[in-house]
Motif scaffolding. Sequence first.
Motif, PDB file in Angstrom:
ATOM      1  N   THR A 346       0.831  -1.208   0.000  1.00 37.05           N
ATOM      2  CA  THR A 346       0.000   0.000   0.000  1.00 37.05           C
ATOM      3  C   THR A 346       0.860   1.250   0.000  1.00 37.05           C
ATOM      4  O   THR A 346       0.619   2.199  -0.756  1.00 37.05           O
ATOM      5  N   ALA A 350       1.316   4.254  -2.651  1.00 37.72           N
ATOM      6  CA  ALA A 350       0.997   5.621  -2.212  1.00 37.72           C
ATOM      7  C   ALA A 350       2.105   6.599  -2.578  1.00 37.72           C
ATOM      8  O   ALA A 350       1.837   7.706  -3.070  1.00 37.72           O
ATOM      9  N   GLN A 402      -3.635   3.938  -8.345  1.00 40.14           N
ATOM     10  CA  GLN A 402      -4.844   4.392  -7.662  1.00 40.14           C
ATOM     11  C   GLN A 402      -5.913   3.298  -7.676  1.00 40.14           C
ATOM     12  O   GLN A 402      -6.588   3.056  -6.671  1.00 40.14           O
ATOM     13  N   LEU A 405      -4.849   0.540  -5.235  1.00 46.10           N
ATOM     14  CA  LEU A 405      -4.905   1.014  -3.853  1.00 46.10           C
ATOM     15  C   LEU A 405      -6.350   1.164  -3.390  1.00 46.10           C
ATOM     16  O   LEU A 405      -6.708   0.771  -2.264  1.00 46.10           O
ATOM     17  N   ALA A 406      -7.220   1.696  -4.259  1.00 47.75           N
ATOM     18  CA  ALA A 406      -8.628   1.861  -3.901  1.00 47.75           C
ATOM     19  C   ALA A 406      -9.307   0.511  -3.680  1.00 47.75           C
ATOM     20  O   ALA A 406     -10.113   0.350  -2.756  1.00 47.75           O
ATOM     21  N   ARG A 408      -7.929  -2.224  -2.634  1.00 44.93           N
ATOM     22  CA  ARG A 408      -7.490  -2.771  -1.354  1.00 44.93           C
ATOM     23  C   ARG A 408      -8.197  -2.057  -0.197  1.00 44.93           C
ATOM     24  O   ARG A 408      -8.565  -2.666   0.803  1.00 44.93           O
ATOM     25  N   GLU A 409      -8.376  -0.758  -0.344  1.00 46.23           N
ATOM     26  CA  GLU A 409      -9.039   0.020   0.703  1.00 46.23           C
ATOM     27  C   GLU A 409     -10.514  -0.376   0.829  1.00 46.23           C
ATOM     28  O   GLU A 409     -11.060  -0.481   1.931  1.00 46.23           O
ATOM     29  N   LEU A 410     -11.155  -0.603  -0.308  1.00 49.02           N
ATOM     30  CA  LEU A 410     -12.597  -0.928  -0.324  1.00 49.02           C
ATOM     31  C   LEU A 410     -12.871  -2.353   0.146  1.00 49.02           C
ATOM     32  O   LEU A 410     -13.976  -2.641   0.629  1.00 49.02           O
ATOM     33  N   GLN A 412     -12.104  -4.105   2.614  1.00 46.81           N
ATOM     34  CA  GLN A 412     -12.483  -4.321   4.018  1.00 46.81           C
ATOM     35  C   GLN A 412     -13.933  -3.950   4.294  1.00 46.81           C
ATOM     36  O   GLN A 412     -14.473  -4.295   5.339  1.00 46.81           O
ATOM     37  N   TYR A 413     -14.583  -3.241   3.331  1.00 35.00           N
ATOM     38  CA  TYR A 413     -15.977  -2.839   3.547  1.00 35.00           C
ATOM     39  C   TYR A 413     -16.947  -3.714   2.757  1.00 35.00           C
ATOM     40  O   TYR A 413     -18.146  -3.520   2.826  1.00 35.00           O
TER      41      TYR A 413
END
Length: 414
Positions: A346, A350, A402, A405-406, A408-410, A412-413
């Motif tokens: 990550t 970034a 991007q 990374l997005a 991976r961030e999403l 978890q939801y």
Amino acid sequence: MDFAFDARTEELRERLLAFMEEYVYPAEPVAAEQRARLASPWDTPAVFGELKAEARRQGLWNLFFVDQHGLPGSGNGAGHGAGLTNLQYAPLAEITGRSPHLAPTATNCAAPDTGNMELLAQFGSEEQKKQWLEPLLEGEIRSAFAMTEPEVASSDATNVETRIERVGDEYVVTGRKWFISGAMNPDCKVFIVMGKTDPEGADPRRQQSMILVPRDTPGVEVRRAMTVYGYEDHDHGGHAEVVFDGVRVPAANLIGEEGGGFAIAQARLGPGRIHHCMRLIGMAERGIELMCRRAVERTAFGKPLAAQGVVQNWIADARVTVEQLRLLVLKTAWLMDTVGNRGAHTEIQAIKIATPRAVVRILDDAVQLHGAGGVSQDFPLAELWAAARTLRLADGPDEVHQRSLARRELRQYM
């Protein structure tokens, strides 16, 4: 993490800063003058040999090379590597970034050789290491990494169309590459080529392989130099279009196993991306320094440029930005050392998103402050800007990082 430089890093920083002041910065105009007199613009000016010899003498050689593979001679600062961690190397790479066309080459820390050396150290056979890695570490030859292709969107590596076909005890390589950094340099003796050994494979990430192709192999044609914003980037050996027309190499030239090319590429690109970002911070620092010098030396509309509010804003914003970027790069280097490249995935993405974009803005303001001089050859700013802008594409464009990374961030939801 501890943000203080340890004793080893501080010692090397002091030596490297002195090397830059005494040898590298004075060599910048000398290299330009010598190149103008060369028979070929791709020949290496003599001053590079002098810089490399001095860097080796001072133990400022292969600073990037974190040797975890038991190569002989590493760890003494004058042989294969200085035995540094990524966190120790980061501030040193930043210093070399202040003169990105001379200092990395002088210290044998220039791309694409750094990534190729790390790749060979990690995945190469003993024979491949002896034939190619050791002369690269000694600075005797240069290399190139041939992945990007003009006919496909190479930001998606699964699109690569170059074929690597097994025929008996050989592989036959056929394809067209471009923007192959370093390939115009006559010292470039070997290509690491990414192509498909199994184009019909079910898993699109197991179709690719990597193979070593010596430059002098029949069928290899370095067709032309590609410019970058009009610059040919002589000091890095240019960026070439290269055609592989039925090139035959021994099967032993395959790096790793068939189908392992995608994974090898990801392992190679992680350190390469952070090295670019480390050097970019040095480029930004050079831009800030030139801005400040220009601001106190020039007068417009009755007062020094340094007293103009817009100039003060540029300089203040640049300083804040560089301090933020440096902290993120150091954190990433620390994670690579402590949890590995995968654990730092990550942060690697970034910094690759944030650093080139921000440094382009800083250098653009520096160009603006210098007026006509900023776009000229009399200052390094235009070339620094072109290099920084190009790094928004090299090793993956902003948008690819991007997207990853997005996701991976999403995740978890979901």
